[in-house]
Design an enzyme around this catalytic site. Sequence first.
Site, PDB file in Angstrom:
ATOM      1  N   HIS A 105       0.882  -1.183   0.000  1.00 10.13           N
ATOM      2  CA  HIS A 105       0.000   0.000   0.000  1.00 10.13           C
ATOM      3  C   HIS A 105       0.916   1.228   0.000  1.00 10.13           C
ATOM      4  CE1 HIS A 105      -3.432  -2.529   1.832  1.00 10.13           C
ATOM      5  NE2 HIS A 105      -3.514  -2.498   0.517  1.00 10.13           N
ATOM      6  N   ARG A 136      -3.276   4.605  -2.298  1.00 10.11           N
ATOM      7  CA  ARG A 136      -3.101   3.280  -1.682  1.00 10.11           C
ATOM      8  C   ARG A 136      -2.890   2.166  -2.719  1.00 10.11           C
ATOM      9  NH1 ARG A 136      -5.973   0.060   2.607  1.00 10.11           N
ATOM     10  NH2 ARG A 136      -6.774  -1.821   1.656  1.00 10.11           N
ATOM     11  N   HIS A 190       2.829  -3.790   6.645  1.00 12.78           N
ATOM     12  CA  HIS A 190       1.919  -2.663   6.428  1.00 12.78           C
ATOM     13  C   HIS A 190       2.067  -1.675   7.588  1.00 12.78           C
ATOM     14  CE1 HIS A 190      -0.871  -4.507   3.312  1.00 12.78           C
ATOM     15  NE2 HIS A 190      -0.096  -5.527   3.636  1.00 12.78           N
ATOM     16  N   GLU A 220       1.269  -4.450  11.080  1.00  8.45           N
ATOM     17  CA  GLU A 220       0.818  -3.063  10.939  1.00  8.45           C
ATOM     18  C   GLU A 220       1.745  -2.262  11.851  1.00  8.45           C
ATOM     19  OE1 GLU A 220      -1.525  -1.842   9.035  1.00  8.45           O
ATOM     20  OE2 GLU A 220      -2.732  -3.572   8.455  1.00  8.45           O
ATOM     21  N   GLU A 236       1.840   3.932   2.740  1.00  9.19           N
ATOM     22  CA  GLU A 236       2.377   3.505   4.030  1.00  9.19           C
ATOM     23  C   GLU A 236       3.901   3.651   4.018  1.00  9.19           C
ATOM     24  OE1 GLU A 236       0.512  -0.356   4.552  1.00  9.19           O
ATOM     25  OE2 GLU A 236      -1.477   0.530   4.404  1.00  9.19           O
TER      26      GLU A 236
END
Lengths: 94, 309
Positions: B69, B127, B196, B270, B72
């Site tokens: 993405h 994204r 991510h 994440e 990020e």
Amino acid sequence: QMNFTGDQVLRVLAKNEEQLSLLRDLEGLKPQKVDFWRGPARPSLPVDMRVPFSELKDVKAYLGSHGLAYSVMIKDIQVLLDEEREAMAKSRRL
Amino acid sequence: ERSTSSFSYASYHTLEEIYSWIDNFVAEHSDIVSKIRIGHSFENRSIVVLKFSTGGPQRRAIWIDTGIHSREWITHATGIWTAKKIVTEYGKDRTLTDLLDAMDIFMEIVTNPDGFAFTHSMNRLWRKNKSTRPGIFCIGVDLNRNWKSGFGGNGSNNNPCSETYRGPSPQSEPEVAAIVDFITSHGNIKALISIHSYSQMLMYPYGHSSEPVPNQKELNDLAKDAAQALYEVHGIQYIYGSISTTLYVASGITVDWAYDNGIKFSFTFELRDTGRYGFLLPASQIIPTAQETWLALRTIMEHTLNHPY
């Protein structure tokens, strides 16, 4: 480059599945207007959404009318982006 | 000037700067690092993988990708720092040394180069990738919904204007197909870690189903250990668990595909945002984020080394 002046990121704390459903409805109502950074998943997790300045009034009214509590996580996205660009430029100069 | 020692690891960089850093990095550490071009993006940019190896054909290997993405940015920056850390620690850190003496590591630092370039040139908050299709107004596919595992299920979208648009078919996107082809033809990848940001989580399959995977206990125990190792660096707390029970149901995602294709140690991170910045984590937090992530990665890699299957 796209300008995000006045755009905000709202953090919504849904109390239950019903409120999450209202947030999912919002995604359906404004798919290109509201950008979910953290989508409506479960009540224990916050929902973060980027709202363009032009939609802020409507979206905040929607949240208020449905009793959805929110806080402003980022007040003005462009301010952070400007800081980020300046930091990159400074790093390059160094 | 053309040295990775003068590169600022505490700053965000453009695609050109990262690709230039990769070339310098490979040149400086040619004994241990090489660059492989595994394909090209929709807009024909190279898709590049770093291979860390001390020799031997088709060794057991670990795959790490960052930046699927594109907005990020902390993930790309963490990937760069991690790559440097690997070469720095080889020969010093016993665990990493043992690992690289037996296994290879592959790192794809810019998994979505078109999207990443777009975040620098037009839309910082982009994204998806940049693919277009005749008759479809909206552009881009969410590359983390385009994998052939649960493709098209809940937690993905068939609306091309959605941020979670899955694309017309599994692996329709060249960025995904390149990885699938590479990993499949390699045949000996034993761990896959897809990084991510944000929200501080460490998760394992499945995303498309709430059914526990057969190795749920081992993966959960490992995630717990990795999250603890991460916490001990700067006190950042991660939650961990399966994707569907920890975060949300998401179909067609990287780690589900990896697990279903025999890669038992499949995890997704994440990374941190500290609850204030989302995708706009200040550059001053790159190194702390990378430092703590390294300990979690190291934990997973060590377990993979010591638990062959």
